[in-house]
Design a protein around this motif. Sequence first.
Motif, PDB file in Angstrom:
ATOM      1  N   ILE A 152      -1.354  -8.286 -25.205  1.00 20.74           N
ATOM      2  CA  ILE A 152      -1.010  -6.925 -24.795  1.00 20.74           C
ATOM      3  C   ILE A 152      -0.674  -6.073 -26.006  1.00 20.74           C
ATOM      4  O   ILE A 152      -1.162  -4.940 -26.148  1.00 20.74           O
ATOM      5  N   GLU A 153       0.166  -6.590 -26.879  1.00 18.83           N
ATOM      6  CA  GLU A 153       0.584  -5.813 -28.046  1.00 18.83           C
ATOM      7  C   GLU A 153      -0.570  -5.551 -29.003  1.00 18.83           C
ATOM      8  O   GLU A 153      -0.574  -4.538 -29.713  1.00 18.83           O
ATOM      9  N   ALA A 154      -1.546  -6.449 -29.027  1.00 23.85           N
ATOM     10  CA  ALA A 154      -2.726  -6.243 -29.869  1.00 23.85           C
ATOM     11  C   ALA A 154      -3.779  -5.400 -29.168  1.00 23.85           C
ATOM     12  O   ALA A 154      -4.868  -5.193 -29.716  1.00 23.85           O
ATOM     13  N   GLU A 155      -3.458  -4.912 -27.955  1.00 25.02           N
ATOM     14  CA  GLU A 155      -4.382  -4.108 -27.151  1.00 25.02           C
ATOM     15  C   GLU A 155      -5.711  -4.833 -26.944  1.00 25.02           C
ATOM     16  O   GLU A 155      -6.785  -4.257 -27.020  1.00 25.02           O
ATOM     17  N   GLN A 156      -5.582  -6.135 -26.658  1.00 24.14           N
ATOM     18  CA  GLN A 156      -6.747  -6.976 -26.452  1.00 24.14           C
ATOM     19  C   GLN A 156      -7.018  -7.261 -24.982  1.00 24.14           C
ATOM     20  O   GLN A 156      -7.794  -8.151 -24.664  1.00 24.14           O
ATOM     21  N   ILE A 157      -6.372  -6.508 -24.098  1.00 25.91           N
ATOM     22  CA  ILE A 157      -6.592  -6.705 -22.667  1.00 25.91           C
ATOM     23  C   ILE A 157      -7.103  -5.404 -22.050  1.00 25.91           C
ATOM     24  O   ILE A 157      -6.505  -4.334 -22.238  1.00 25.91           O
ATOM     25  N   ALA A 158      -8.222  -5.504 -21.358  1.00 28.52           N
ATOM     26  CA  ALA A 158      -8.744  -4.390 -20.569  1.00 28.52           C
ATOM     27  C   ALA A 158      -8.233  -4.571 -19.139  1.00 28.52           C
ATOM     28  O   ALA A 158      -8.601  -5.523 -18.453  1.00 28.52           O
ATOM     29  N   LEU A 159      -7.352  -3.675 -18.703  1.00 30.28           N
ATOM     30  CA  LEU A 159      -6.740  -3.802 -17.380  1.00 30.28           C
ATOM     31  C   LEU A 159      -7.690  -3.308 -16.304  1.00 30.28           C
ATOM     32  O   LEU A 159      -8.087  -2.135 -16.310  1.00 30.28           O
ATOM     33  N   LEU A 160      -8.032  -4.171 -15.379  1.00 29.83           N
ATOM     34  CA  LEU A 160      -8.817  -3.799 -14.211  1.00 29.83           C
ATOM     35  C   LEU A 160      -7.867  -3.846 -13.018  1.00 29.83           C
ATOM     36  O   LEU A 160      -7.627  -4.901 -12.428  1.00 29.83           O
ATOM     37  N   LEU A 161      -7.281  -2.696 -12.700  1.00 31.49           N
ATOM     38  CA  LEU A 161      -6.199  -2.618 -11.724  1.00 31.49           C
ATOM     39  C   LEU A 161      -6.739  -2.185 -10.372  1.00 31.49           C
ATOM     40  O   LEU A 161      -7.125  -1.027 -10.180  1.00 31.49           O
ATOM     41  N   ASP A 162      -6.767  -3.095  -9.443  1.00 33.57           N
ATOM     42  CA  ASP A 162      -7.250  -2.800  -8.102  1.00 33.57           C
ATOM     43  C   ASP A 162      -6.055  -2.650  -7.170  1.00 33.57           C
ATOM     44  O   ASP A 162      -4.949  -3.107  -7.455  1.00 33.57           O
ATOM     45  N   GLY A 163      -6.286  -2.002  -6.013  1.00 31.19           N
ATOM     46  CA  GLY A 163      -5.285  -1.982  -4.954  1.00 31.19           C
ATOM     47  C   GLY A 163      -4.108  -1.059  -5.186  1.00 31.19           C
ATOM     48  O   GLY A 163      -3.007  -1.353  -4.722  1.00 31.19           O
ATOM     49  N   LEU A 164      -4.313   0.057  -5.874  1.00 34.28           N
ATOM     50  CA  LEU A 164      -3.210   1.024  -5.974  1.00 34.28           C
ATOM     51  C   LEU A 164      -2.820   1.513  -4.580  1.00 34.28           C
ATOM     52  O   LEU A 164      -1.646   1.780  -4.313  1.00 34.28           O
ATOM     53  N   ASP A 165      -3.772   1.573  -3.674  1.00 30.82           N
ATOM     54  CA  ASP A 165      -3.473   1.980  -2.300  1.00 30.82           C
ATOM     55  C   ASP A 165      -2.731   0.888  -1.540  1.00 30.82           C
ATOM     56  O   ASP A 165      -2.143   1.162  -0.487  1.00 30.82           O
ATOM     57  N   ASP A 166      -2.743  -0.352  -2.043  1.00 30.62           N
ATOM     58  CA  ASP A 166      -1.972  -1.420  -1.410  1.00 30.62           C
ATOM     59  C   ASP A 166      -0.485  -1.318  -1.731  1.00 30.62           C
ATOM     60  O   ASP A 166       0.343  -1.938  -1.056  1.00 30.62           O
ATOM     61  N   VAL A 167      -0.134  -0.569  -2.769  1.00 28.86           N
ATOM     62  CA  VAL A 167       1.271  -0.325  -3.077  1.00 28.86           C
ATOM     63  C   VAL A 167       1.826   0.598  -1.998  1.00 28.86           C
ATOM     64  O   VAL A 167       1.215   1.612  -1.657  1.00 28.86           O
ATOM     65  N   THR A 168       2.967   0.243  -1.438  1.00 25.28           N
ATOM     66  CA  THR A 168       3.535   1.046  -0.363  1.00 25.28           C
ATOM     67  C   THR A 168       3.754   2.482  -0.827  1.00 25.28           C
ATOM     68  O   THR A 168       4.079   2.727  -1.997  1.00 25.28           O
ATOM     69  N   PRO A 169       3.563   3.464   0.066  1.00 22.31           N
ATOM     70  CA  PRO A 169       3.610   4.874  -0.336  1.00 22.31           C
ATOM     71  C   PRO A 169       4.861   5.275  -1.100  1.00 22.31           C
ATOM     72  O   PRO A 169       4.780   6.085  -2.035  1.00 22.31           O
ATOM     73  N   GLU A 170       6.006   4.712  -0.747  1.00 19.58           N
ATOM     74  CA  GLU A 170       7.236   5.142  -1.414  1.00 19.58           C
ATOM     75  C   GLU A 170       7.289   4.711  -2.879  1.00 19.58           C
ATOM     76  O   GLU A 170       8.079   5.251  -3.658  1.00 19.58           O
ATOM     77  N   TYR A 171       6.463   3.725  -3.255  1.00 20.09           N
ATOM     78  CA  TYR A 171       6.468   3.249  -4.640  1.00 20.09           C
ATOM     79  C   TYR A 171       5.194   3.633  -5.397  1.00 20.09           C
ATOM     80  O   TYR A 171       5.074   3.339  -6.580  1.00 20.09           O
ATOM     81  N   LEU A 184      -2.954 -13.942  11.481  1.00 19.53           N
ATOM     82  CA  LEU A 184      -3.023 -14.077  10.023  1.00 19.53           C
ATOM     83  C   LEU A 184      -3.161 -12.710   9.358  1.00 19.53           C
ATOM     84  O   LEU A 184      -2.466 -12.415   8.371  1.00 19.53           O
ATOM     85  N   ALA A 185      -4.038 -11.864   9.887  1.00 17.16           N
ATOM     86  CA  ALA A 185      -4.256 -10.552   9.276  1.00 17.16           C
ATOM     87  C   ALA A 185      -2.992  -9.706   9.317  1.00 17.16           C
ATOM     88  O   ALA A 185      -2.667  -8.993   8.358  1.00 17.16           O
ATOM     89  N   ARG A 186      -2.272  -9.780  10.420  1.00 13.42           N
ATOM     90  CA  ARG A 186      -1.044  -8.972  10.520  1.00 13.42           C
ATOM     91  C   ARG A 186      -0.037  -9.385   9.461  1.00 13.42           C
ATOM     92  O   ARG A 186       0.578  -8.533   8.804  1.00 13.42           O
ATOM     93  N   HIS A 187       0.136 -10.681   9.261  1.00 17.86           N
ATOM     94  CA  HIS A 187       1.121 -11.136   8.275  1.00 17.86           C
ATOM     95  C   HIS A 187       0.667 -10.837   6.848  1.00 17.86           C
ATOM     96  O   HIS A 187       1.492 -10.521   5.988  1.00 17.86           O
ATOM     97  N   LEU A 188      -0.616 -10.921   6.588  1.00 17.82           N
ATOM     98  CA  LEU A 188      -1.106 -10.563   5.256  1.00 17.82           C
ATOM     99  C   LEU A 188      -0.901  -9.077   4.996  1.00 17.82           C
ATOM    100  O   LEU A 188      -0.514  -8.674   3.888  1.00 17.82           O
ATOM    101  N   GLN A 189      -1.139  -8.272   6.013  1.00 20.42           N
ATOM    102  CA  GLN A 189      -0.969  -6.830   5.837  1.00 20.42           C
ATOM    103  C   GLN A 189       0.493  -6.466   5.633  1.00 20.42           C
ATOM    104  O   GLN A 189       0.825  -5.645   4.763  1.00 20.42           O
ATOM    105  N   VAL A 190       1.373  -7.067   6.398  1.00 23.22           N
ATOM    106  CA  VAL A 190       2.803  -6.782   6.256  1.00 23.22           C
ATOM    107  C   VAL A 190       3.293  -7.138   4.858  1.00 23.22           C
ATOM    108  O   VAL A 190       4.133  -6.451   4.275  1.00 23.22           O
ATOM    109  N   ARG A 191       2.736  -8.193   4.276  1.00 21.70           N
ATOM    110  CA  ARG A 191       3.176  -8.670   2.958  1.00 21.70           C
ATOM    111  C   ARG A 191       2.342  -8.119   1.816  1.00 21.70           C
ATOM    112  O   ARG A 191       2.490  -8.552   0.669  1.00 21.70           O
ATOM    113  N   ASN A 192       1.429  -7.194   2.110  1.00 24.41           N
ATOM    114  CA  ASN A 192       0.561  -6.618   1.078  1.00 24.41           C
ATOM    115  C   ASN A 192      -0.196  -7.705   0.315  1.00 24.41           C
ATOM    116  O   ASN A 192      -0.322  -7.658  -0.908  1.00 24.41           O
ATOM    117  N   GLN A 193      -0.689  -8.688   1.036  1.00 21.17           N
ATOM    118  CA  GLN A 193      -1.451  -9.768   0.428  1.00 21.17           C
ATOM    119  C   GLN A 193      -2.898  -9.694   0.885  1.00 21.17           C
ATOM    120  O   GLN A 193      -3.189  -9.288   2.010  1.00 21.17           O
TER     121      GLN A 193
END
Length: 950
Positions: free
Chosen positions: A276-295, A440-449
């Motif tokens: 990270i400090e050497a800027e040797q990682i290209a961040l591929l950040l998916d799921g910003l919409d999976d973060v709850t709206p308040e955060y 299963l889907a309900r519990h995954l959705q509740v836990r943002n998984q």
Amino acid sequence: MSPNTFLKKARRERGLTQVHLAEKLHVAVQTVSSWERGERAPQPGVRKRLCEILGKSPEELGLPPLDGGSLHASTQQDHVPLTVVLSTAEEDRVLPEGASERVRDVASVQEEEQPRAVRRNIFAYAYEDVNRQRMLTRVHERWIKGVFEESLYRLTLLVVPLQERPDLLEDPWQEVFQKSPLPSHSLPPGTRITQVYDQADGELLILGEPGSGKTTLLLELARHEIARARHYERYPLPIYFNLASWAERQLPLEKWLVEEINTKYRISPKLAQIWIEAEQIALLLDGLDDVTPEYRTACIQEINTYRQKYGLAPVVVCCRSADYMAQPARLALNKAVVVNALTTEQIDEFVALAGQDLAILRLALQRDAALREMASTPLMLNTLAIAYQGVPMEEVLTDGSFHIQRNRIFAKYVERLIERGGATTKTYTSVHIKQYLTWLARHLQVRNQTEFYIERLQPDWLENNREQHHYQRTVIRLVTSIQCIVGGALAAWLKGGLKNGVVGSGNGILGLFGGGTGNSMLGWMAPGIGGGSQGGASLILILSIVIWLVSILVGSPSLPTLTLRAIWHGLRTGLRTGLKFGLIISPFSIALFTALGGLMHGISYGLGIGFFLAMLIGLLSGLGDGLRHQQEEPPEKVSFKDRLVDGLIFGTGGGLSFAIVELLLQVNHQSTIIYSFIAALFYFLAFGFGGGTRLFASLGKTIQPAETVAWSWKQMAQDMGNTIKKSLLVALVTLVSVGVIIAGITSLFFADPAYGLHYGLVFGTISGLIVGIAGMLTSMLQSGWSSDILADDQHTIPNEGIARSGRNALIGACIFAPIGGIASGLATGIGFGLLGQLSTWPVMAKAFAVMIAVVLFVIFTIAHGGIAWIEHYTLRWYLWKWNRIPRNYVDFLNCVTNLALMRNVGGGYMFTHRLLLEYFAQLAPSQDGRSVSALSENKELGAYQELSAY
């Protein structure tokens, strides 16, 4: 150059020697050897044949790509290929036309740093950095092979239209120049995401509607960048992250990235920080919409803060358009593109390729504008194609709102996949498949998984407090029953052929080691404590004390720090408990022994046995409370009904195990019945009402598998001083407590203080030393023996974590139990030999060594991984009982994977698309009868009813 380990490993997997491979390729053996040494790379023609023979892509063999530099042999659509020219005689380098300045800078810097005489081709793999190659392989295996190449619409990967939106980004020059944002504009048809990424210099925001293909674009880019990183020694490592887990603790992004790289990819935090400090990682950040709206806004701000610190590190972010635009913050990136709807021409071309199978759908799309809108994303177009292949026109034309239409399509799509399954679905009906997937889907959705691992099931997946209570009590009863059964069996084995409290037939463990019959081996200690509890019964008493205290120590999260307040608290508790249970046990004991040998015999033995059992319960309860005092939360209150049921279960288990062992040892049946009943009564009161169920404080609350284990001598050595100090204190408190109580009671019965003091000193020393040894081993185990869960990318077999946990528990017990047993045997020898001055101390030492080893084996197995195994399968049993999951969960998940409703990711599973997960999640009714997603997304109330009717 370092060896090409990828090629060498692939050759060996095929069972080929260098000679055999050279013969197949029609080249010299020295040539193959030079490839594996990393000195040369095969020519393109030979490279293609090599890939066919070994069954792997060039990237997997550590070689440059085929077809003039296209980054994947099966994909000819990248408009900015890395044109690679490799020659065994020359070292030419050709940079691609339109490549970013970053790539050119990397090339020029490396050329300047390397002397001409030793300069290697910049496109050759960086064999020197094994960690880089491992990281790239893990990302590729996890996300490219495991997800991208297995995606729902991998066979029809459409080039989606893109629109550039500069107005959706933060412009740092806006306030300086007061300029208006650049207008949005559509990118030329056929523009690849890799081209946009290069033009954005690695700083890109990808937005789009659900199902538009954002994640697919991100993974397509990841595949492209992995190939680049393999060829450029200092090219940033593309690593995929899902932001959903960031919201759990809202850490600074840098710290969160280090933790994710460590837990998800099993890279050390130190190395992750260096990258990270050497800027040797290209961040591929998916799921910003999976973060709850308040955060979500805070998450964007964290990304911007990271960008300020590491401004040259590539960052790509994916999010749903509506979720991104609904919050005020904007990302500070170079470019933003929105994935537009598929054009009419693309839709028509796609449907036309299917011919007559989709002729009706093609006609319906021409007539129905709403249906055409539904088909404007790759996901829904593929879903429509599967759901409505060969169906009548009236079933295709739709009406109603967008959400109702989409739910109808998914319902038809799911039914069609289940119908196609045929023999695959014989075990599970359509109703059951939908029911299990909905839960299963309900519990995954509740836990943002998005990914599901069977071993990650936790008690909080149960629906309410009542269910969690049932589950927790069952776990407690199972674990404590094991404790009681082992204790009862060992007590009977030690008692052997006791008759009236005297060591008798020699069939027990003392006889096994040469103790003989009768009570002569106990010498001056033969009279015992008194009141009917002669020497043999006294041994059982001391064994019970040791078993209980060892259980408390081993089951505790850490070795307790005793204080005067804790000791005083334990003494008060023990005295109060002992008096209370003495009044309960004594009448039963007197009645039993009166029936066995008359009134005087009943009073003598019954009163003594009852009194000493009560004393034992009080002593153990007091010491247990003292050891646990100030180190754990106050125990939960247990109802009288639960205590009664607990007592019956534990009493039955302890009493039966005692009786079975006695019968196997051919002890007098009448004696067996009496003493088995006494043992049952003891366990009934001690574990049902005396606090015995609190031996493991966290039972049934959180499942913590020991999936991986490691031993650290360094950490153990660092903690050794504190360990010795605490262990000596625990041993001293136990020695004094047990010694004083036994000495006092013995003196009371025999009116001989000298005998009582001597007797108490022997048993107090034995108890203190064994408990101290157990505490020492426990602390050493907890400091040196560390356990953790597997990283997600290391799961290869479903439920592998729980199986590993059970296996590791047995390994730890096999190592530490014999050590503890031998040390405890020596402590027993010291007590009986030096202090008791008994010539038969070797027999006692051997017997106690075996018994304590058995106790430690059982308790170590349970406490360090075995509990997780018990808790997991108990939870699975309850979920099956309450119709949440099938009996064979792995078989079911494999079944729905074969149906293409889910896909396998290593040892885990995930829905083939998030929209499919959301479809199933919204089928789960909430407490007021409405669907969960209808409540959370404020959809029409009638959506669920219409869907159910359909």
